[in-house]
Design a protein around this motif. Sequence first.
Motif, PDB file in Angstrom:
ATOM      1  N   PRO A  36       0.791  -1.245   0.000  1.00 36.18           N
ATOM      2  CA  PRO A  36       0.000   0.000   0.000  1.00 36.18           C
ATOM      3  C   PRO A  36       0.818   1.288   0.000  1.00 36.18           C
ATOM      4  N   PRO A  37       1.538   1.603  -1.075  1.00 31.16           N
ATOM      5  CA  PRO A  37       2.340   2.825  -1.059  1.00 31.16           C
ATOM      6  C   PRO A  37       1.501   4.094  -1.171  1.00 31.16           C
ATOM      7  N   GLU A  38       2.035   5.144  -0.558  1.00 33.26           N
ATOM      8  CA  GLU A  38       1.450   6.459  -0.794  1.00 33.26           C
ATOM      9  C   GLU A  38       2.157   7.036  -2.019  1.00 33.26           C
ATOM     10  N   PRO A  39       1.418   7.468  -3.029  1.00 31.88           N
ATOM     11  CA  PRO A  39       2.094   7.960  -4.251  1.00 31.88           C
ATOM     12  C   PRO A  39       2.629   9.374  -4.083  1.00 31.88           C
ATOM     13  N   ASN A  40       3.565   9.527  -3.146  1.00 34.40           N
ATOM     14  CA  ASN A  40       4.129  10.852  -2.886  1.00 34.40           C
ATOM     15  C   ASN A  40       5.633  10.868  -3.134  1.00 34.40           C
ATOM     16  N   GLY A  41       6.112   9.905  -3.905  1.00 31.26           N
ATOM     17  CA  GLY A  41       7.537   9.856  -4.214  1.00 31.26           C
ATOM     18  C   GLY A  41       7.826   8.545  -4.914  1.00 31.26           C
ATOM     19  N   TYR A  42       9.099   8.360  -5.268  1.00 31.78           N
ATOM     20  CA  TYR A  42       9.497   7.099  -5.895  1.00 31.78           C
ATOM     21  C   TYR A  42       9.779   6.058  -4.814  1.00 31.78           C
ATOM     22  N   LEU A  43       9.615   4.809  -5.156  1.00 36.16           N
ATOM     23  CA  LEU A  43       9.884   3.743  -4.194  1.00 36.16           C
ATOM     24  C   LEU A  43      11.384   3.591  -3.978  1.00 36.16           C
ATOM     25  N   ASN A  73      -3.895  11.850   0.840  1.00 32.21           N
ATOM     26  CA  ASN A  73      -3.257  13.128   1.167  1.00 32.21           C
ATOM     27  C   ASN A  73      -3.076  13.928  -0.122  1.00 32.21           C
ATOM     28  N   PRO A  74      -4.132  14.667  -0.537  1.00 29.67           N
ATOM     29  CA  PRO A  74      -4.145  15.200  -1.899  1.00 29.67           C
ATOM     30  C   PRO A  74      -2.964  16.098  -2.236  1.00 29.67           C
ATOM     31  N   ALA A  75      -2.487  16.849  -1.251  1.00 29.35           N
ATOM     32  CA  ALA A  75      -1.492  17.876  -1.577  1.00 29.35           C
ATOM     33  C   ALA A  75      -0.189  17.296  -2.116  1.00 29.35           C
ATOM     34  N   LYS A  76       0.199  16.079  -1.686  1.00 29.96           N
ATOM     35  CA  LYS A  76       1.534  15.591  -2.005  1.00 29.96           C
ATOM     36  C   LYS A  76       1.572  14.537  -3.101  1.00 29.96           C
ATOM     37  N   GLU A  77       0.422  14.200  -3.661  1.00 33.87           N
ATOM     38  CA  GLU A  77       0.391  13.027  -4.526  1.00 33.87           C
ATOM     39  C   GLU A  77       0.274  13.390  -5.996  1.00 33.87           C
ATOM     40  N   GLU A  78       0.940  12.604  -6.820  1.00 38.49           N
ATOM     41  CA  GLU A  78       0.965  12.914  -8.244  1.00 38.49           C
ATOM     42  C   GLU A  78       0.908  11.645  -9.076  1.00 38.49           C
ATOM     43  N   GLN A  79       0.382  11.799 -10.296  1.00 40.73           N
ATOM     44  CA  GLN A  79       0.284  10.676 -11.225  1.00 40.73           C
ATOM     45  C   GLN A  79       1.666  10.126 -11.582  1.00 40.73           C
ATOM     46  N   GLU A  80       2.655  11.000 -11.678  1.00 38.53           N
ATOM     47  CA  GLU A  80       4.014  10.550 -12.002  1.00 38.53           C
ATOM     48  C   GLU A  80       4.463   9.460 -11.022  1.00 38.53           C
ATOM     49  N   TYR A  81       4.128   9.656  -9.747  1.00 37.45           N
ATOM     50  CA  TYR A  81       4.540   8.693  -8.730  1.00 37.45           C
ATOM     51  C   TYR A  81       3.761   7.384  -8.879  1.00 37.45           C
ATOM     52  N   VAL A  82       2.490   7.500  -9.198  1.00 32.03           N
ATOM     53  CA  VAL A  82       1.673   6.294  -9.413  1.00 32.03           C
ATOM     54  C   VAL A  82       2.303   5.455 -10.531  1.00 32.03           C
ATOM     55  N   ASP A  83       2.636   6.104 -11.624  1.00 35.29           N
ATOM     56  CA  ASP A  83       3.215   5.381 -12.771  1.00 35.29           C
ATOM     57  C   ASP A  83       4.545   4.744 -12.403  1.00 35.29           C
ATOM     58  N   SER A  84       5.380   5.491 -11.691  1.00 34.85           N
ATOM     59  CA  SER A  84       6.708   4.953 -11.369  1.00 34.85           C
ATOM     60  C   SER A  84       6.576   3.767 -10.412  1.00 34.85           C
ATOM     61  N   ILE A  85       5.631   3.829  -9.509  1.00 32.52           N
ATOM     62  CA  ILE A  85       5.457   2.726  -8.546  1.00 32.52           C
ATOM     63  C   ILE A  85       5.039   1.447  -9.281  1.00 32.52           C
ATOM     64  N   MET A  86       4.136   1.579 -10.235  1.00 36.91           N
ATOM     65  CA  MET A  86       3.714   0.385 -10.991  1.00 36.91           C
ATOM     66  C   MET A  86       4.893  -0.191 -11.769  1.00 36.91           C
ATOM     67  N   GLU A  87       5.673   0.700 -12.374  1.00 30.83           N
ATOM     68  CA  GLU A  87       6.838   0.242 -13.136  1.00 30.83           C
ATOM     69  C   GLU A  87       7.822  -0.497 -12.225  1.00 30.83           C
ATOM     70  N   ASP A  88       8.029   0.045 -11.029  1.00 27.39           N
ATOM     71  CA  ASP A  88       9.008  -0.540 -10.111  1.00 27.39           C
ATOM     72  C   ASP A  88       8.561  -1.911  -9.591  1.00 27.39           C
ATOM     73  N   VAL A  89       7.280  -2.030  -9.265  1.00 30.53           N
ATOM     74  CA  VAL A  89       6.782  -3.323  -8.768  1.00 30.53           C
ATOM     75  C   VAL A  89       6.957  -4.381  -9.862  1.00 30.53           C
ATOM     76  N   ARG A  90       6.625  -4.012 -11.082  1.00 31.29           N
ATOM     77  CA  ARG A  90       6.754  -4.965 -12.196  1.00 31.29           C
ATOM     78  C   ARG A  90       8.213  -5.297 -12.458  1.00 31.29           C
ATOM     79  N   TRP A  91       9.061  -4.292 -12.371  1.00 32.24           N
ATOM     80  CA  TRP A  91      10.487  -4.546 -12.595  1.00 32.24           C
ATOM     81  C   TRP A  91      11.012  -5.557 -11.586  1.00 32.24           C
ATOM     82  N   LEU A  92      10.523  -5.467 -10.350  1.00 30.25           N
ATOM     83  CA  LEU A  92      10.977  -6.417  -9.329  1.00 30.25           C
ATOM     84  C   LEU A  92      10.457  -7.830  -9.609  1.00 30.25           C
TER      85      LEU A  92
END
Length: 563
Positions: A36-43, A73-92
């Motif tokens: 359950p990551p918060e999409p507020n940064g890269y993993l 937490n609307p202020a800190k979250e971005e689509q860029e982070y959502v995309d990167s998290i999906m990419e990272d989970v799949r890469w693993l």
Amino acid sequence: MSTEEARPQSVDFIRTIINEDNASGKHGGRVHTRFPPEPNGYLHIGHAKSICLNFGIAKEYGGKCNLRFDDTNPAKEEQEYVDSIMEDVRWLGFEWDELHYASDYFDQLYDWAVQLIKEGKAYVCDLTGDQVRETRGTLSEPGKNSPYRDRTPAENLELFEQMKAGKFPDGTRTLRAKIDMASPNFNLRDPVMYRILHAEHHRTGDKWCIYPMYDWTHGQSDSLERITHSICTLEFENHRPLYDWYVKALGIFHPQQIEFARLNLTYTVMSKRKLLELVRDKHVSGWDDPRMPTIAGIRRRGYTPEAMRAFCAEIGVSKYDGVIERNVLENAVRADLNKRAARVMAVLNPLKIVITNYPEGQVEMLDAVNNPEDPAAGTRQVPFSRELYVEQDDFREVPPKKYYRLAPGQEVRLRWGYLVRCTDVVKDPATGEVKEVHCTYDPATRGGNAPDGRKVQGTIHWVSVAHALTAEVRLYDHLFKVPAPEDVPPGGDYKQNINPDSLVTLTNCKLEPSLAQAEPGTRVQFERTGYFCVDTVDSKPGKPVFNRTVSLRDSWTKIEKKG
Ligand code: ATP
Ligand code: MG
């Protein structure tokens, strides 16, 4: 992921709990986890531990694992982070069974809040954030009941609807659970469930101006997805009573929260807030800078998903916070690349040698083994000619004791090639700097052995001048110069521990020509130097850029001993 890897690891306390639940039939043998990551940064690498644990357990037990974005937490979250998290989970190497967003549950959470209000278990409180803090009490003293605690359900309902309708400015009211202001656990002292925040949300837009708190969201999200084992890090241990209180109060499916120690690594920081700061203040080139402990960073640096999974399996899970040595991570990638990376020759700091008795214009193609650890990797041919580059470090005009490389009068083996003996040194008359080194070769030693059996200890790598590719090579070191960068005196800042020499760029490296077609991301071993990969961002055809993934441990002693 291989079936070998998917077999249960040694049985740690989490797997013990799952085994017991399966034995007792608690969930009918079902195992369902989530990441359950918060999409507020890269993993980062810490998240990799959680990913390997949650997805790994699902795989081992034939269960499921969800990916859920904890986006409350609307202020800190971005689509860029959502995309990167999906990419990272799949890469693993993992794929989620279900994809969810906590924000998809906002309506349901609202209805549940209404339910608790009607049952007298939640109330609208007009205290400000500061006042809530002031009345919370201390470790030894109970908190004070809010003057708004005894509002009637009807009054609370009305106010809560007005909160939702945007009637009040940010921070003027909250919805709180009515639990126990005297509880020894602060989290149970009438915790805030909703706050007013007039902010755009990356998915729900401006539909909401009240947002649920983490604690009011997490357990219910788990419950809605029928998660059996909700695995999280130790800092949530004293949130568990609240997690349990909410799902019990609502009378919904009750997942079990289990906590484990987070991963900490030496020579780095591992919090998204600090990593974001390093990116914003340009201490690194971005989230995927190869020095960053982010998954994007280590991927660009050349780490493999296999190495990351092996690392996570090796460190295991425990209930006690500790710090893992950086070495453990580096050894994991060495062990993996040793098996799979093709060996090539690359000269990082070139020095020209001329083999004066080798015919001008002649080129021989020499057989070279691609990977001694993997016979299936086969062989390749490397061109040999009269002028070669060797490492500056592999020549000493005045050699120290036991220096088995090139020195006047001394003989050395050229990898895959001939024995050569240094005859003289050509210097710049003005500076005295060594311009080139002259050698002679023994034509009877092709392949590296003398027919007369004479012993030559040293073997050095080389690249033919006429065939060399020029490349940029980036040598990375730890981003911080001390093992615990966050240990700073009061008033200090972890950034003062940034290592100013964490990147050394060499722009005139010479590579063997077999690397001409190497695609971005290709991983190789530069013999005697380390593991490197073609940079995925800056490398261009004709202008290759290589990143050093990790150096070879003990390269010298190993090669010198081989003789
Ligand atoms: P950070 O503190 O770095 O910002 P976080 O805990 O806020 O991380 P989340 O996105 O909330 O990041 O984390 C998603 C999941 O990953 C959580 O279950 C969290 O417990 C886990 N996690 C985060 N950091 C680590 C770590 N260092 N080791 C193991 N698990 C971690
Ligand atoms: Mg968090």
